[in-house]
Design an enzyme around this catalytic site. Structure first.
Site, PDB file in Angstrom:
ATOM      1  N   SER A 138       0.851  -1.126   0.165  1.00 55.84           N
ATOM      2  CA  SER A 138      -0.012   0.090   0.185  1.00 55.84           C
ATOM      3  C   SER A 138       0.838   1.355  -0.056  1.00 55.84           C
ATOM      4  O   SER A 138       1.658   1.409  -1.015  1.00 55.84           O
ATOM      5  CB  SER A 138      -0.788  -0.081   1.318  1.00 55.84           C
ATOM      6  OG  SER A 138      -2.044   0.944   1.215  1.00 55.84           O
ATOM      7  N   ASP A 188      -8.953  -5.534  -5.030  1.00 55.11           N
ATOM      8  CA  ASP A 188      -8.463  -4.485  -4.483  1.00 55.11           C
ATOM      9  C   ASP A 188      -8.780  -3.164  -4.613  1.00 55.11           C
ATOM     10  O   ASP A 188      -9.618  -2.778  -5.728  1.00 55.11           O
ATOM     11  CB  ASP A 188      -6.893  -4.654  -5.160  1.00 55.11           C
ATOM     12  CG  ASP A 188      -5.849  -3.933  -4.155  1.00 55.11           C
ATOM     13  OD1 ASP A 188      -6.180  -3.170  -3.127  1.00 55.11           O
ATOM     14  OD2 ASP A 188      -4.495  -3.926  -4.318  1.00 55.11           O
ATOM     15  N   HIS A 192      -7.198  -5.568  -0.905  1.00 57.37           N
ATOM     16  CA  HIS A 192      -6.028  -4.702  -0.611  1.00 57.37           C
ATOM     17  C   HIS A 192      -5.096  -5.710   0.257  1.00 57.37           C
ATOM     18  O   HIS A 192      -3.865  -5.492   0.221  1.00 57.37           O
ATOM     19  CB  HIS A 192      -6.275  -3.502  -0.115  1.00 57.37           C
ATOM     20  CG  HIS A 192      -5.375  -2.456  -0.103  1.00 57.37           C
ATOM     21  ND1 HIS A 192      -4.800  -2.177  -1.295  1.00 57.37           N
ATOM     22  CD2 HIS A 192      -5.018  -1.669   0.879  1.00 57.37           C
ATOM     23  CE1 HIS A 192      -3.905  -1.125  -0.741  1.00 57.37           C
ATOM     24  NE2 HIS A 192      -3.887  -0.911   0.443  1.00 57.37           N
TER      25      HIS A 192
END
Length: 343
Positions: free
Chosen positions: A153, A294, A321
């Protein structure tokens, strides 16, 4: 009678051979385990924790790191997401990497987890974090012969930016669940919005327009209508404890400064960040990890992998995610395979 004795002797020899082989394999495994769990620490042992002193424009601070295992050829430094979360959601790595002999290092970036928090928003800055990672690398004696960097991320943004400046210190790079363009990420968030219940989305947007982010209803709606679909695909009540613990430590000042207050797009310092045209300059072996559900466009992630000269793509068909949890076997098998193949 003689024939019976010969057969018996053959069986005994075969049995003894098997026993010797088992003992040999067992000893080899014990040697491997002993090496993996060996420590170079002197004095009082503290489980691999090292507080690293970093220099910043605002003075010296300490950041928390913890080494797990020992492998002189594979040392994986983990950059957590958020921005502003702690390393703790990476604890699932302990169920997979040690048995593969892979050393990994937890690291709480400045302002997160167990590291110092200067509570100064001018410190929440991407170039400064790049220099912080480099100082951590030096302090932990990581180098181009063993240093792998995994960014998840926001950590993926940091990892790519680090590689663009310091790739000569890297052996390999893993970009997990992060696009190389925040504007493209913002565009994709609009695609995901259209999949939400219109009434729910309207309420969320109304709360955002009123800047009522502290309203409990705001996070409740996001958690049960967006997070459980695109952040971690489990009912919120069933989210793994390390994930909840990491979320509970979120540094909101850091998150809002860099990302902005909303998960549906960006409005912070990272809003215009884009290195998509620079990926061709990162020549180290690179693994890009994307997932079907995601918040990051999986097709864009697939394209990203083609832009790295030595890029490969890992697709988590059941993941979101946090595909290191909701498509765990795919994620971990792919990560281990990349680390061992490029070693």
């Amino acid at each position: 009678m003689v024939e019976y004795k010969l057969v018996s002797m053959k069986n005994i020899k075969y049995f003894l051979g098997v026993v010797v082989l088992i003992l040999f394999i067992s000893c080899k495994q014990e040697d491997k385990n002993a090496t993996y769990f060996s420590s170079n620490e002197t004095g009082i042992q503290n489980g691999g924790v090292k507080m690293v002193t970093i220099e910043t424009p605002k003075g010296k601070f300490k950041v928390w790191t913890k080494r797990y295992g020992n492998n002189p050829k594979i040392k994986l430094l983990l950059l957590n997401g958020g921005p502003g979360m702690s390393h703790e959601y990476f604890e699932c790595m302990e169920s997979f990497l040690p048995k593969q002999g892979i050393e990994f290092i937890y690291y709480d970036q400045l302002g997160t987890g167990f590291s110092d928090n200067p509570k100064d928003t001018t410190m929440w800055d991407l170039p400064r974090y790049v220099e912080e990672v480099e100082q951590v690398r030096v302090a932990l004696h990581l180098n181009k012969d063993n240093f792998y960097l995994l960014g998840h991320s926001w950590g993926g943004i940091l990892a790519m930016q680090y590689a663009l400046k310091y790739q000569n210190n890297l052996k390999g790079l893993i970009v997990s669940n992060m696009m190389a363009s925040c504007p493209k990420y913002g565009e994709y968030s609009k695609v995901l919005e259209k999949q939400m219940n219109p009434e729910v989305l309207k309420t969320i947007k109304d709360l955002e327009a009123a800047k009522d982010y502290a309203n409990p209803k705001y996070m409740e709606l996001l958690m049960n209508n967006f997070y459980n679909q695109h952040i971690l695909r489990l009912p919120v009540k069933d989210w793994p404890e390390p994930v909840n613990r990491s979320f509970s430590r979120l540094n909101e000042s850091l998150y809002i400064t860099m990302q902005g207050p909303s998960e549906l797009g960006l409005s912070g310092k990272l809003t215009h960040w884009d290195v998509s045209k620079e990926l061709k300059n990162i020549s180290v072996p690179t693994l890009v990890i994307g997932a079907k559900h995601d918040t990051m466009d999986p097709e864009y992630m697939k394209w990203m992998a083609t832009q790295f000269p030595k890029g490969t793509y890992l697709y988590c068909a059941n993941g979101s995610h946090m595909s290191l949890y909701d498509d765990q076997q795919t994620y971990m098998n792919g990560l281990v395979s990349f680390l061992k193949k490029s070693n």
